[in-house]
Design a protein around this motif. Structure first.
Motif, PDB file in Angstrom:
ATOM      1  N   SER A  63       9.362   7.089  10.802  1.00 29.71           N
ATOM      2  CA  SER A  63       8.778   7.477   9.522  1.00 29.71           C
ATOM      3  C   SER A  63       9.404   6.713   8.384  1.00 29.71           C
ATOM      4  CB  SER A  63       8.961   8.977   9.301  1.00 29.71           C
ATOM      5  OG  SER A  63      10.358   9.286   9.343  1.00 29.71           O
ATOM      6  N   GLN A  64      10.733   6.611   8.471  1.00 19.02           N
ATOM      7  CA  GLN A  64      11.371   5.855   7.396  1.00 19.02           C
ATOM      8  C   GLN A  64      10.880   4.421   7.370  1.00 19.02           C
ATOM      9  OE1 GLN A  64      14.744   7.113   9.223  1.00 19.02           O
ATOM     10  NE2 GLN A  64      14.917   8.914   7.901  1.00 19.02           N
ATOM     11  N   CYS A  65      10.734   3.936   8.593  1.00 19.83           N
ATOM     12  CA  CYS A  65      10.266   2.545   8.677  1.00 19.83           C
ATOM     13  C   CYS A  65       8.911   2.394   8.073  1.00 19.83           C
ATOM     14  CB  CYS A  65      10.188   2.107  10.159  1.00 19.83           C
ATOM     15  SG  CYS A  65      11.728   1.376  10.729  1.00 19.83           S
ATOM     16  N   ILE A  66       8.104   3.449   8.467  1.00 19.39           N
ATOM     17  CA  ILE A  66       6.746   3.385   7.948  1.00 19.39           C
ATOM     18  C   ILE A  66       6.750   3.428   6.437  1.00 19.39           C
ATOM     19  CG2 ILE A  66       4.602   4.743   7.723  1.00 19.39           C
ATOM     20  CD1 ILE A  66       5.009   5.409  10.768  1.00 19.39           C
ATOM     21  N   VAL A  67       7.559   4.301   5.927  1.00 14.61           N
ATOM     22  CA  VAL A  67       7.658   4.425   4.461  1.00 14.61           C
ATOM     23  C   VAL A  67       8.090   3.091   3.857  1.00 14.61           C
ATOM     24  CG1 VAL A  67       8.978   5.548   2.603  1.00 14.61           C
ATOM     25  CG2 VAL A  67       8.039   6.871   4.465  1.00 14.61           C
ATOM     26  N   TYR A  68       9.146   2.642   4.521  1.00  9.54           N
ATOM     27  CA  TYR A  68       9.674   1.387   4.013  1.00  9.54           C
ATOM     28  C   TYR A  68       8.603   0.311   4.015  1.00  9.54           C
ATOM     29  CZ  TYR A  68      12.502  -2.850   3.553  1.00  9.54           C
ATOM     30  OH  TYR A  68      12.984  -4.052   3.134  1.00  9.54           O
ATOM     31  N   ILE A  69       7.918   0.211   5.155  1.00  8.46           N
ATOM     32  CA  ILE A  69       6.888  -0.820   5.277  1.00  8.46           C
ATOM     33  C   ILE A  69       5.783  -0.582   4.278  1.00  8.46           C
ATOM     34  CG2 ILE A  69       4.982  -1.595   6.835  1.00  8.46           C
ATOM     35  CD1 ILE A  69       7.139  -1.477   9.091  1.00  8.46           C
ATOM     36  N   ASN A  70       5.453   0.753   4.153  1.00  9.09           N
ATOM     37  CA  ASN A  70       4.446   1.109   3.185  1.00  9.09           C
ATOM     38  C   ASN A  70       4.819   0.615   1.795  1.00  9.09           C
ATOM     39  OD1 ASN A  70       1.964   2.151   3.554  1.00  9.09           O
ATOM     40  ND2 ASN A  70       2.608   4.262   3.901  1.00  9.09           N
ATOM     41  N   GLN A  71       6.050   0.959   1.510  1.00 11.21           N
ATOM     42  CA  GLN A  71       6.528   0.514   0.192  1.00 11.21           C
ATOM     43  C   GLN A  71       6.428  -1.002   0.047  1.00 11.21           C
ATOM     44  OE1 GLN A  71      10.521   2.043  -0.137  1.00 11.21           O
ATOM     45  NE2 GLN A  71       9.840   3.968  -1.133  1.00 11.21           N
ATOM     46  N   GLU A  72       6.870  -1.596   1.126  1.00 11.34           N
ATOM     47  CA  GLU A  72       6.885  -3.048   1.098  1.00 11.34           C
ATOM     48  C   GLU A  72       5.486  -3.590   0.965  1.00 11.34           C
ATOM     49  OE1 GLU A  72       9.486  -5.644   1.345  1.00 11.34           O
ATOM     50  OE2 GLU A  72      10.511  -3.813   0.589  1.00 11.34           O
ATOM     51  N   VAL A  73       4.603  -3.017   1.772  1.00 15.46           N
ATOM     52  CA  VAL A  73       3.207  -3.452   1.748  1.00 15.46           C
ATOM     53  C   VAL A  73       2.615  -3.209   0.377  1.00 15.46           C
ATOM     54  CG1 VAL A  73       0.900  -2.986   2.658  1.00 15.46           C
ATOM     55  CG2 VAL A  73       2.792  -3.270   4.198  1.00 15.46           C
ATOM     56  N   CYS A  74       2.932  -2.078  -0.164  1.00 13.40           N
ATOM     57  CA  CYS A  74       2.421  -1.759  -1.499  1.00 13.40           C
ATOM     58  C   CYS A  74       2.924  -2.750  -2.523  1.00 13.40           C
ATOM     59  CB  CYS A  74       2.865  -0.328  -1.912  1.00 13.40           C
ATOM     60  SG  CYS A  74       1.773   0.934  -1.222  1.00 13.40           S
ATOM     61  N   SER A  75       4.197  -3.033  -2.335  1.00 15.89           N
ATOM     62  CA  SER A  75       4.769  -3.997  -3.285  1.00 15.89           C
ATOM     63  C   SER A  75       4.087  -5.355  -3.137  1.00 15.89           C
ATOM     64  CB  SER A  75       6.276  -4.139  -3.075  1.00 15.89           C
ATOM     65  OG  SER A  75       6.534  -4.849  -1.892  1.00 15.89           O
ATOM     66  N   LEU A  76       3.580  -5.580  -1.907  1.00 12.47           N
ATOM     67  CA  LEU A  76       2.865  -6.828  -1.705  1.00 12.47           C
ATOM     68  C   LEU A  76       1.446  -6.755  -2.246  1.00 12.47           C
ATOM     69  CD1 LEU A  76       3.971  -7.946   1.881  1.00 12.47           C
ATOM     70  CD2 LEU A  76       4.333  -9.185  -0.234  1.00 12.47           C
ATOM     71  N   GLY A  77       1.092  -5.525  -2.618  1.00 17.91           N
ATOM     72  CA  GLY A  77      -0.245  -5.394  -3.203  1.00 17.91           C
ATOM     73  C   GLY A  77      -1.278  -5.030  -2.167  1.00 17.91           C
ATOM     74  N   LEU A  78      -0.877  -4.671  -0.978  1.00 19.89           N
ATOM     75  CA  LEU A  78      -1.862  -4.281   0.050  1.00 19.89           C
ATOM     76  C   LEU A  78      -1.971  -2.757   0.097  1.00 19.89           C
ATOM     77  CD1 LEU A  78      -0.666  -6.679   2.860  1.00 19.89           C
ATOM     78  CD2 LEU A  78      -2.644  -6.995   1.391  1.00 19.89           C
ATOM     79  N   SER A  79      -3.019  -2.333   0.765  1.00 19.66           N
ATOM     80  CA  SER A  79      -3.183  -0.873   0.841  1.00 19.66           C
ATOM     81  C   SER A  79      -2.434  -0.341   2.064  1.00 19.66           C
ATOM     82  CB  SER A  79      -4.709  -0.541   0.971  1.00 19.66           C
ATOM     83  OG  SER A  79      -5.265  -1.226   2.048  1.00 19.66           O
ATOM     84  N   GLY A  80      -1.279   0.167   1.752  1.00 15.76           N
ATOM     85  CA  GLY A  80      -0.477   0.692   2.846  1.00 15.76           C
ATOM     86  C   GLY A  80      -0.783   2.167   3.069  1.00 15.76           C
ATOM     87  N   VAL A  81      -1.941   2.548   2.648  1.00 13.09           N
ATOM     88  CA  VAL A  81      -2.290   3.958   2.669  1.00 13.09           C
ATOM     89  C   VAL A  81      -2.440   4.445   4.117  1.00 13.09           C
ATOM     90  CG1 VAL A  81      -3.701   5.641   1.447  1.00 13.09           C
ATOM     91  CG2 VAL A  81      -3.795   3.218   0.756  1.00 13.09           C
ATOM     92  N   GLY A  82      -2.948   3.606   4.926  1.00  7.78           N
ATOM     93  CA  GLY A  82      -3.250   3.987   6.302  1.00  7.78           C
ATOM     94  C   GLY A  82      -2.003   4.467   7.038  1.00  7.78           C
ATOM     95  N   LEU A  83      -0.943   3.955   6.650  1.00  6.46           N
ATOM     96  CA  LEU A  83       0.286   4.283   7.348  1.00  6.46           C
ATOM     97  C   LEU A  83       0.788   5.652   6.982  1.00  6.46           C
ATOM     98  CD1 LEU A  83       2.156   0.903   7.041  1.00  6.46           C
ATOM     99  CD2 LEU A  83       1.363   1.953   9.173  1.00  6.46           C
TER     100      LEU A  83
END
Lengths: 584, 447
Positions: A63-83
């Motif tokens: 979960s943390q990873c997912i969050v982290y990745i989400n954050q990262e993805v978001c910061s990249l401007g992608l929709s990390g919503v799915g995660l």
């Protein structure tokens, strides 16, 4: 996307600008250099993520990873919503989507990087090139600058030189002026000096003269044994005013004589020239007058000229009269008229020339072509003729050759014989003519002979008469009546002569009648025994003729061939004979 | 046709004007010979070595001047015992000459102090003061009536014209010259040509009565007139100058008719160039020894003949030293033939050439190119025939027909230094340094 680009590039600028050449090195091995600060470069992240995935994400910290990745993805401007929504377990679909997007992103960025790298390379090479050219230009600039300075230096030097030369010139000019002034002053000085010296000299001479006169130089003397008479035999005359006047007179006389003689010679020359002038004038008028007549007929000529010519003629007449007067007016008139005429003559000549040349040109053009064609034709014709003649000659030659080579050929022989007979006929005719001539000559001779015979007869008669007379006288002398018989003697003579004449006539007729008779018949008459030898000689010398004549007659009937050879010989004989006969 | 060799000294040998006698001086003796027989007719002894000798115009007297002693002795041909001695005394004597009447003697004293006129008729003396010392300061007209004399007084040139009969001064006028160099009467005696010194080209023509008829100047700022000659007909006045040209003036307008140049290269196709070719007599080696004894002199003699050279041709030119006074350049001598037809000229910087000009066509006719410098040339007084010598043993003759060189056939060497014609033109008198010789011309075979 733009945000990402900037963020990713943010730490790099310093690095990039610091070392431009290292760019190529970075692009070639990006993982090695960028791996330690993996966080900084997001590009390296996807490749390495799988290998470190175990370390990064475990069962516990999904979960943390997912969050982290989400954050990262978001910061990249992608929709990390799915995660986020997949909380219980990692669902594959959004993850894969994200991954795909990331991959896409990564690919795109890769391409961009490539492009950028290329651009970078291009620009760097451009830059290099520019730098090169820049340095070259700099060199050039340096060079030109140096050159410029050199030229400047040269100019400066030249200017210096000019300045010095100008100075020199000035000084030289000054010097020249100075020298000139010196020269002139010297010249004046010299002139002055010479004058002074000359004056002194004359003074000295004067003094010397004085001294000599004063001293009464004893030696100065003339010793003459006795005086000599003057060359003109006159006595010396005293110097008087009269003498002076006479001298003057004589001088002027001499001068006058000279001038007179000179004037005379000039007059002579002048008259000669006048004569020439007159002659020329006459000639000119005679040359111009026919032309004038023609001028009148020609409407093209302007009337001015005609008037001029008429007026001129008048002038010519008047000048002819005034020539004798030899005054200024006449001269002027004369020269004027001459000039006018001359001008007219010149123009006339010029016109004639131009006309002649024009006509000649036209004629020549026409004639040239005509004549050339004619000539060519003529030549052609002549050539043909020559050719024909040649052929003819050739044929003849051939025929001759044939005839010579094959004399057995009857036909040709006959043909030739015909030819020969024709020729022979001609020749015979000629000979006949000669014979006739001969005959005539013989006739003449015969006549001569008969005459001679008659004369002989006469002589003989006379002689016989003489003898008879003599015998008679002898006889009578023997007889006693000599004296009585003497006066009767002439009568007897007459009677005797009368009786002989008819006899002579009889003698002369036979040769005339018997033409064909040979001349030997003449030798038979009872010629005087004393005169016989001379007549015999004559006959002998003349016997040639009847012989040759007979020979010719005999031959005429013979064959043609032999005649051919003898003909010429006969002819020569005849000519010889004729020569011999002619004197008789 | 050469006479035997006679002795003479100082080249003093002259034929009397009537052509009958020839006077020769040997040291102090004066010998008068018959021109035909060359026998001595008279023999006179003077007081010293004779420096100058001159016949009087009537061939009756001979003047012998001894300048060193200031003495003049006159001898008569008619009366051999007659004599006359004139002593100029301490004033000295530089020149002595007869007046044209043969009864007066004009002596010029030293320094040109004066001219003394001695009369043989009356023993009288008269003086003419201030004569100018110049090239030709005195001239008589050809008829002997007038004398022109250049004078210098008050630093100006004057000309005096005297009547020779009684030495009456007829005219005296100032001439427009800076420094008069010479004067000469025209042969008809009516015009006097006066020219300035070589520093200025100026020719003035005066009438007998002293009027200036004309003046002529060809150029300025250069050395001018070198020689002047009248044609015998008085028709032409020819002026030779330092620019190597001869200018001819006419007698009516006194303007230049033409000028003759003396170029170094002759390309005028009408002119004939005679070149003297010298050839040493060729003697074979074999008979050298025999001939050497017998022939002796003639072994070294050379033959010479003229060859006509192809045109254009070069005339030998010497480069004169222009910085020295009287440079050897320009026309120094000119002479007309007796018939006015030809003019002979000599250019000083072409000393080996003599130029002959045709005066009718006014063009160059012939150039004689000698092997040695021309010493002297003279025209025959009767025919168009020119004789010249170059100081060797030959005499050269030119006539319109051609050119010949004649060797003087004389024992020893006879180097012809000068020559002059007998007045009849039948003989030529050749002078060497100490000898003289007559050359008789047969007009037939010399043509």
């Amino acid at each position: 996307m733009g945000d990402w680009w900037t963020a990713a590039m943010m730490p790099d600028p310093a690095h990039d600008t610091k070392d431009l050449s290292s760019i190529s090195g970075i692009s070639m091995s990006p993982c090695r250099q960028n791996s330690p600060p993996s966080l900084h470069s997001s590009m390296a992240l996807p490749r390495t993520s799988y290998s470190v995935l175990s370390a990064f994400c475990t069962e516990d910290n999904v979960s943390q990873c997912i969050v982290y990745i989400n954050q990262e993805v978001c910061s990249l401007g992608l929709s990390g919503v799915g995660l986020e929504c997949v909380s219980d377990g990692p669902s594959a679909v959004p993850l894969l989507n994200v991954l795909y997007e990331v991959l896409q992103l990564q690919k795109r960025s890769q391409r961009a990087l490539q492009e950028l790298e290329n651009q970078q390379l291009k620009t760097s090479s451009d830059l290099e090139h520019l730098q090169h050219s820049n340095s070259r230009l700099k060199d050039q600039l340096e060079h030109t600058r140096r050159e410029n300075s050199g030229l400047h230096e040269g100019e400066r030097r030249l200017q210096l030189k000019i300045k010095t030369l100008q100075n020199c010139l000035k000084s030289e000019k000054d010097e020249v002026q100075k020298l000139q002034s010196i020269i002139s002053s010297r010249a004046t000085q010299y002139n002055h000096d010479t004058k002074r010296k000359e004056r002194e000299c004359t003074k000295l001479k004067e003094r010397l003269n004085q001294l000599l006169m004063d001293k009464r130089d004893k030696k100065l003397a003339i010793e003459v044994s006795n005086y000599v008479g003057r060359s003109d035999g006159k006595r010396g005359l005293w110097k008087t005013g009269k003498m002076e006047a006479r001298h003057e007179g004589e001088m002027y006389k001499a001068l006058l004589g000279d001038y007179e003689s000179r004037q005379r010679s000039l007059m002579l020359e002048n008259s000669e020239l006048k004569k020439v002038l007159q002659h020329m004038k006459k000639d000119m008028i005679s040359i111009l007058s026919p032309k004038k007549a023609r001028v009148k007929t020609e409407p093209t000529d302007d009337s001015l000229e005609r008037v001029g010519s008429e007026g001129e003629e008048e002038a010519a007449d008047s000048s002819r009269e005034t020539l004798e007067q030899a005054c200024e007016q006449a001269r002027e008139q004369l020269t004027n008229s001459i000039r006018l005429q001359w001008r007219r003559l010149k123009s006339h000549m010029e016109r004639l020339d131009s006309q002649a040349s024009l006509v000649a040109c036209q004629e020549r053009e026409g004639e040239d072509q005509m004549s050339r064609r004619e000539q060519e034709d003529e030549i052609q014709r002549m050539r043909l003729e020559v050719q024909q003649c040649k052929e003819f000659i050739h044929v003849q030659q051939q025929l001759l050759q044939q005839q010579l080579s094959s004399p057995c050929d009857d036909e040709t022989a006959a043909l030739l014989n015909d030819c020969y007979t024709l020729e022979e006929k001609e020749r015979l005719k000629e000979e006949w003519r000669l014979f006739d001539e001969q005959k005539k000559n013989f006739e003449k001779e015969r006549k001569n002979f008969t005459e001679a015979a008659i004369r002989l007869g006469h002589e003989r008669k006379a002689f016989e008469d003489d003898r008879a007379a003599w015998l008679k006288t002898q006889f009578l002398n023997m007889t006693p009546f000599v004296d009585r018989k003497r006066p009767a003697l002439p009568e007897a003579e007459c009677a005797l002569s009368a009786s002989t004449e008819p006899e002579a006539k009889i003698q002369s007729t036979p040769p005339l009648l018997t033409k064909s008779q040979s001349y030997r018949a003449f030798s038979t008459p009872r010629a005087a025994p004393v005169k016989m030898p001379s007549t015999a000689d004559l006959y002998r010398s003349l016997r040639l003729i009847p012989e040759s004549r007979g020979h010719g007659r005999r031959q005429s009937g013979e064959t043609v061939r032999s005649r051919l050879r003898n003909g010429s010989v006969d002819c020569s004989v005849f000519s010889l004979v004729r020569d011999e006969n002619s004197p008789i | 046709n050469f006479s035997e060799v006679l002795k003479q000294s100082n080249q003093l040998s002259k034929v009397s004007p009537d052509g009958k006698y020839m006077a020769t001086c040997v040291q102090y003796r004066l010998m008068v010979r018959d021109i035909n027989t060359l026998q001595i007719v008279h023999l006179y002894s003077c007081m010293d070595q004779v420096m100058h000798m001159e016949w009087s115009a009537d061939s009756l007297f001979i003047l012998c001047a001894m300048y060193k002693r200031g003495l003049v002795q006159v001898w008569s041909l008619e009366q051999p015992d007659w004599h006359c001695k004139i002593d100029e005394g301490s004033i000295g004597l530089v020149s002595s000459r007869w007046s044209p009447d043969g009864r007066h003697i004009l002596n010029t004293t030293e320094f040109h102090l004066r001219i003394t006129v001695w009369s043989l008729c009356t023993k009288s003396v008269s003086y003419i003061k201030y004569p100018k010392a110049c090239q030709k300061g005195m001239d008589f007209t050809s008829d002997g009536r007038y004398m022109a004399l250049a004078e210098r007084r008050e630093c100006k040139d004057y000309i005096s014209v005297f009547v020779c009969d009684d030495w009456h001064l007829l005219r005296h006028f100032e001439s427009e010259t800076q420094d008069l160099a010479g004067l000469e009467w025209s042969p008809n005696g009516c015009v006097l040509a006066v020219w300035d010194s070589c520093l200025e080209y100026k020719m003035l023509l005066y009438s007998l009565d002293g009027r200036l008829l004309s003046s002529y100047s060809a150029y300025e700022w250069s050395l001018g007139i070198k020689s002047v000659t009248w044609s015998p007909s008085s028709q032409f006045l020819v002026i030779g100058s330092y620019d190597e040209k001869v200018r001819i003036l006419n007698h009516i307008t006194w303007k230049k008719i033409t000028e003759f140049e003396h170029p170094g290269t002759i390309s005028n196709s009408k002119a004939v160039v005679f070149k003297e070719m010298e050839k040493s007599a060729v003697v074979g080696r074999d008979d050298l020894s025999i001939h050497q004894l017998t022939v002796g002199n003639s072994l070294f003699s050379t033959q010479s003949k003229y060859e006509i050279t192809q045109l254009p041709t070069q005339v030998p030119v010497i480069k004169p030293d222009l910085d020295r006074a009287n440079p050897k350049i320009g026309i120094s001598a000119m002479a007309f033939s007796a018939d006015n037809r030809y003019l002979a000229t000599k250019n000083d910087n072409m000393p080996q050439s003599l130029w002959v000009w045709d005066m009718q066509r006014l063009s160059l006719l012939a150039v004689l190119e000698q092997t040695a410098p021309v010493r002297c040339f003279n025209w025959d007084p009767c025919r168009p025939r020119l004789a010249l010598c170059t100081g060797n043993t030959r005499v050269y003759l030119w006539s319109p027909a051609g050119c010949v060189s004649v060797n003087v056939p004389v024992e020893g060497s006879f180097q012809v230094q000068s020559l002059f014609w007998h007045c009849s033109g039948n003989s030529l008198i050749l002078l060497s340094k100490e000898q003289l010789c007559l050359c008789y011309m047969d007009s037939d075979d010399k043509k």
